[in-house]
Motif scaffolding. Structure first.
Motif, PDB file in Angstrom:
ATOM      1  N   ILE A  36      27.050  30.135  42.986  1.00  0.00           N
ATOM      2  CA  ILE A  36      28.034  29.604  42.039  1.00  0.00           C
ATOM      3  C   ILE A  36      28.091  30.419  40.751  1.00  0.00           C
ATOM      4  CG2 ILE A  36      26.511  27.969  40.845  1.00  0.00           C
ATOM      5  CD1 ILE A  36      28.961  25.961  41.136  1.00  0.00           C
ATOM      6  N   GLY A  37      27.030  31.163  40.433  1.00  0.00           N
ATOM      7  CA  GLY A  37      27.051  32.010  39.248  1.00  0.00           C
ATOM      8  C   GLY A  37      28.076  33.124  39.323  1.00  0.00           C
ATOM      9  N   GLN A  38      28.488  33.516  40.546  1.00  0.00           N
ATOM     10  CA  GLN A  38      29.485  34.574  40.711  1.00  0.00           C
ATOM     11  C   GLN A  38      30.909  34.040  40.668  1.00  0.00           C
ATOM     12  OE1 GLN A  38      28.656  36.838  44.261  1.00  0.00           O
ATOM     13  NE2 GLN A  38      26.450  36.892  43.868  1.00  0.00           N
ATOM     14  N   LEU A  39      31.059  32.733  40.827  1.00  0.00           N
ATOM     15  CA  LEU A  39      32.386  32.138  40.967  1.00  0.00           C
ATOM     16  C   LEU A  39      33.278  32.287  39.730  1.00  0.00           C
ATOM     17  CD1 LEU A  39      34.218  30.554  42.874  1.00  0.00           C
ATOM     18  CD2 LEU A  39      33.165  28.442  42.040  1.00  0.00           C
ATOM     19  N   PRO A  40      32.789  32.047  38.499  1.00  0.00           N
ATOM     20  CA  PRO A  40      33.683  32.115  37.334  1.00  0.00           C
ATOM     21  C   PRO A  40      34.356  33.475  37.159  1.00  0.00           C
ATOM     22  CG  PRO A  40      31.620  31.031  36.753  1.00  0.00           C
ATOM     23  CD  PRO A  40      31.430  31.599  38.111  1.00  0.00           C
ATOM     24  N   LYS A  41      33.596  34.562  37.331  1.00  0.00           N
ATOM     25  CA  LYS A  41      34.175  35.894  37.145  1.00  0.00           C
ATOM     26  C   LYS A  41      35.270  36.161  38.175  1.00  0.00           C
ATOM     27  CE  LYS A  41      29.896  37.821  35.262  1.00  0.00           C
ATOM     28  NZ  LYS A  41      28.797  38.789  35.481  1.00  0.00           N
ATOM     29  N   LEU A  42      35.024  35.767  39.428  1.00  0.00           N
ATOM     30  CA  LEU A  42      36.022  35.987  40.465  1.00  0.00           C
ATOM     31  C   LEU A  42      37.284  35.182  40.206  1.00  0.00           C
ATOM     32  CD1 LEU A  42      34.157  36.140  43.891  1.00  0.00           C
ATOM     33  CD2 LEU A  42      35.492  37.922  42.795  1.00  0.00           C
ATOM     34  N   LEU A  43      37.118  33.962  39.715  1.00  0.00           N
ATOM     35  CA  LEU A  43      38.276  33.127  39.437  1.00  0.00           C
ATOM     36  C   LEU A  43      39.134  33.703  38.311  1.00  0.00           C
ATOM     37  CD1 LEU A  43      36.640  29.582  39.636  1.00  0.00           C
ATOM     38  CD2 LEU A  43      38.461  30.427  41.136  1.00  0.00           C
ATOM     39  N   ALA A  44      38.486  34.312  37.315  1.00  0.00           N
ATOM     40  CA  ALA A  44      39.187  34.666  36.078  1.00  0.00           C
ATOM     41  C   ALA A  44      39.677  36.105  36.013  1.00  0.00           C
ATOM     42  CB  ALA A  44      38.276  34.396  34.873  1.00  0.00           C
ATOM     43  N   TYR A  45      39.217  36.997  36.890  1.00  0.00           N
ATOM     44  CA  TYR A  45      39.429  38.415  36.597  1.00  0.00           C
ATOM     45  C   TYR A  45      40.888  38.848  36.689  1.00  0.00           C
ATOM     46  CZ  TYR A  45      40.151  40.458  41.297  1.00  0.00           C
ATOM     47  OH  TYR A  45      40.665  40.842  42.506  1.00  0.00           O
TER      48      TYR A  45
ATOM     49  N   GLU B 237      37.897  40.285  27.256  1.00  0.00           N
ATOM     50  CA  GLU B 237      37.084  39.291  26.545  1.00  0.00           C
ATOM     51  C   GLU B 237      37.772  37.937  26.483  1.00  0.00           C
ATOM     52  OE1 GLU B 237      39.219  41.432  23.088  1.00  0.00           O
ATOM     53  OE2 GLU B 237      38.575  41.817  25.146  1.00  0.00           O
ATOM     54  N   GLU B 238      39.091  37.897  26.689  1.00  0.00           N
ATOM     55  CA  GLU B 238      39.807  36.623  26.683  1.00  0.00           C
ATOM     56  C   GLU B 238      39.607  35.853  27.979  1.00  0.00           C
ATOM     57  OE1 GLU B 238      43.744  37.956  25.972  1.00  0.00           O
ATOM     58  OE2 GLU B 238      43.501  38.142  23.809  1.00  0.00           O
ATOM     59  N   LYS B 239      39.060  36.501  29.001  1.00  0.00           N
ATOM     60  CA  LYS B 239      38.809  35.832  30.277  1.00  0.00           C
ATOM     61  C   LYS B 239      37.339  35.972  30.691  1.00  0.00           C
ATOM     62  CE  LYS B 239      41.127  39.833  32.334  1.00  0.00           C
ATOM     63  NZ  LYS B 239      42.222  40.281  33.178  1.00  0.00           N
ATOM     64  N   TYR B 240      36.469  36.106  29.686  1.00  0.00           N
ATOM     65  CA  TYR B 240      35.022  36.105  29.926  1.00  0.00           C
ATOM     66  C   TYR B 240      34.627  34.724  30.431  1.00  0.00           C
ATOM     67  CZ  TYR B 240      30.005  36.126  28.745  1.00  0.00           C
ATOM     68  OH  TYR B 240      28.642  36.024  28.779  1.00  0.00           O
ATOM     69  N   ALA B 241      34.115  34.650  31.632  1.00  0.00           N
ATOM     70  CA  ALA B 241      33.863  33.347  32.275  1.00  0.00           C
ATOM     71  C   ALA B 241      32.396  33.225  32.656  1.00  0.00           C
ATOM     72  CB  ALA B 241      34.746  33.191  33.503  1.00  0.00           C
ATOM     73  N   ILE B 242      31.839  32.030  32.449  1.00  0.00           N
ATOM     74  CA  ILE B 242      30.429  31.772  32.739  1.00  0.00           C
ATOM     75  C   ILE B 242      30.288  30.506  33.573  1.00  0.00           C
ATOM     76  CG2 ILE B 242      29.702  32.861  30.577  1.00  0.00           C
ATOM     77  CD1 ILE B 242      29.145  29.955  29.560  1.00  0.00           C
ATOM     78  N   ASP B 243      29.165  30.398  34.244  1.00  0.00           N
ATOM     79  CA  ASP B 243      28.847  29.190  35.016  1.00  0.00           C
ATOM     80  C   ASP B 243      28.117  28.188  34.129  1.00  0.00           C
ATOM     81  OD1 ASP B 243      28.153  27.311  36.974  1.00  0.00           O
ATOM     82  OD2 ASP B 243      26.291  28.403  37.420  1.00  0.00           O
ATOM     83  N   ASP B 244      28.686  27.027  33.953  1.00  0.00           N
ATOM     84  CA  ASP B 244      28.049  25.956  33.173  1.00  0.00           C
ATOM     85  C   ASP B 244      28.010  24.665  33.989  1.00  0.00           C
ATOM     86  OD1 ASP B 244      26.744  24.994  30.981  1.00  0.00           O
ATOM     87  OD2 ASP B 244      28.538  24.613  29.784  1.00  0.00           O
TER      88      ASP B 244
END
Length: 452
Positions: free
Chosen positions: A377-386, A393-400
């Protein structure tokens, strides 16, 4: 930051081919590609849409000025230029005809994806999906635009950044105009200008031999030179030969990350560091290049063996960047903006926790579809947002989410639309919300001493 977006487009293919963004034509450079100031090859555009004819031949365009804009589904820069191209087509209607020519790849519906984007952006550009003509005209990468005048003569072969009103005016008037030449002949002439596996200026690699104790070289990158860089400054120190760090075809902010962190953070993936410089400079445009070749650099630093240490190379590189860019960097902890992947409905979210071998697929944008299978799941935010529009930097995404488990998801959403992604995620018990987080960040400011 846009510059990081361009790093993804030109350099990451060497690391993991990100994304992107450029689509490579099949085969090698060979005779038959369009030459400047020569008749255009006899071409046929098939599967033409939003134009009176479904098949357009070169002879049909005699007496008309034409720009053939070649693109592929994987080229984000190409797709982001469509609204500009549509506006120019409307402005020069009756005097200029622009055709988008998409590469029809296996399992990629280029025509279908253009229709999705066209309807969403209210475009009227004529388009063709024709791999035969694509391979006939494109020797290397996209974006790749061929300008053919009313006599059927190729007047320019350019990138999308050179398509602007001033150049079109000159094109229509038969006047020369400035552009980056990316014709097959120009690319071939530049191909071996820089070999990233050899030291610069040694054996004629990029210039004449010189006698030096240590050196650093900074130059502008040009298409045909190739793009290569290690994600960590000390990788080259582990190799045999002269201790050095070398990068070709990278934006300024990547050089600054290497100089101050010793890494671009892509390989290190340290969650405590922010992977984009925060720029407070009057010349901030240097860090946000426009187009795939805007402000890309070649850099090399070589040192004697007794100085071959990571921290030594970083200090030397910092001084080089300060001297040339007239800015100073500082690493400090601060709050930075981000997109946070959170759990909005725990009951729904836990249904998607799975186990097994990861088979993540990511976005299939032409189908408005996203899929992952057993993805950490830690890889999911970047794939969703890229693929979201805007600077990196406006689409820097993290797993929370605090789930710490692999997930399998199927989402029906528009890859370039945050609201659409969020709506699809909420149906699965997740959300991607704007927020802020504390990170160690590189802050770049104009140097006070250098201004005096």
């Amino acid at each position: 930051m846009r510059a990081i977006n361009e790093w993804c487009r030109w350099v990451l293919p060497v690391l993991l081919l990100m994304i992107c963004p450029a689509v490579f034509a099949q085969g090698h450079q060979e005779a038959g590609y369009p030459d400047l100031r020569a008749p255009a090859p006899d071409y046929v555009l098939r599967n033409v849409a939003h134009y009176p004819k479904t098949t357009v031949r070169a002879n049909d365009m005699k007496g008309k000025h034409v720009i053939l804009d070649f693109w592929g589904v994987g080229c984000v820069v190409c797709i982001q230029s469509f609204p500009k191209m549509d506006s120019l087509q409307k402005k020069y209607a009756g005097r200029l005809q622009i055709f988008l020519v998409g590469l029809q790849e296996k399992n990629r519906d280029v025509a279908g994806y253009y229709e999705i984007f066209r309807k969403r952006s209210n475009l009227q550009l004529a388009s063709a999906s024709d791999s035969t003509t694509f391979k006939q005209f494109v020797p290397s990468t996209v974006p790749h635009l061929v300008w053919i005048d009313d006599k059927g003569i190729v007047q320019a072969v350019t990138l999308s950044e050179d398509v602007k009103a001033a150049n079109i005016d000159s094109f229509l008037a038969g006047r020369p105009f400035p552009f980056m030449d990316v014709s097959a002949a120009a690319l071939k002439a530049r191909k071996m200008e820089v070999d990233p596996l050899k030291p610069l200026l040694i054996g004629g690699n990029g210039g004449n031999d010189t006698n030096y104790l240590y050196r650093s070289v900074l130059s502008r990158w040009r298409p045909g030179m190739g793009s290569a860089s290690s994600p960590q400054i000390d990788d080259f120190l582990r190799r045999k030969g002269i201790p050095k760090y070398q990068a070709t075809g990278v934006p300024a902010d990547v050089l600054f990350l290497i100089a101050y962190f010793g890494t671009t953070l892509f390989a290190l993936n340290d969650p405590g560091n922010y992977p984009y410089p925060i720029v407070h400079s009057g010349d901030s445009a240097v860090f946000r290049p426009q187009g795939p070749t805007g402000m890309l650099y070649n850099y090399e630093l070589q040192v004697p063996p007794d100085r071959a240490a990571k921290n030594t190379l970083m200090r030397m590189m910092q001084r080089d960047l300060t001297n040339y860019f007239q800015v100073e960097g500082e690493v400090k902890e601060m709050e930075v903006p981000c997109l946070r992947l959170i759990v909005s409905d725990e009951r729904k979210a836990r249904k998607h926790i799975t186990a097994g071998t990861p088979q993540g697929k990511g976005w299939v944008p032409e189908r408005g579809y996203f899929e992952t299978v057993n993805m950490p799941i830690g890889q999911l935010p970047k794939l969703l947002a890229y693929r979201l529009p805007g600077r990196a930097e406006e689409k820097y995404a993290i797993d929370d989410t605090h789930l710490d488990a692999p997930v399998s998801l199927q989402l029906h959403a528009e890859a370039e639309n945050l609201d659409s992604i969020r709506e699809a995620l909420r149906k699965k018990g997740f959300d991607l919300v704007p927020g802020a987080i504390r990170r160690r960040a590189l802050v770049v400011r104009d140097g006070k001493k250098l201004q005096q």
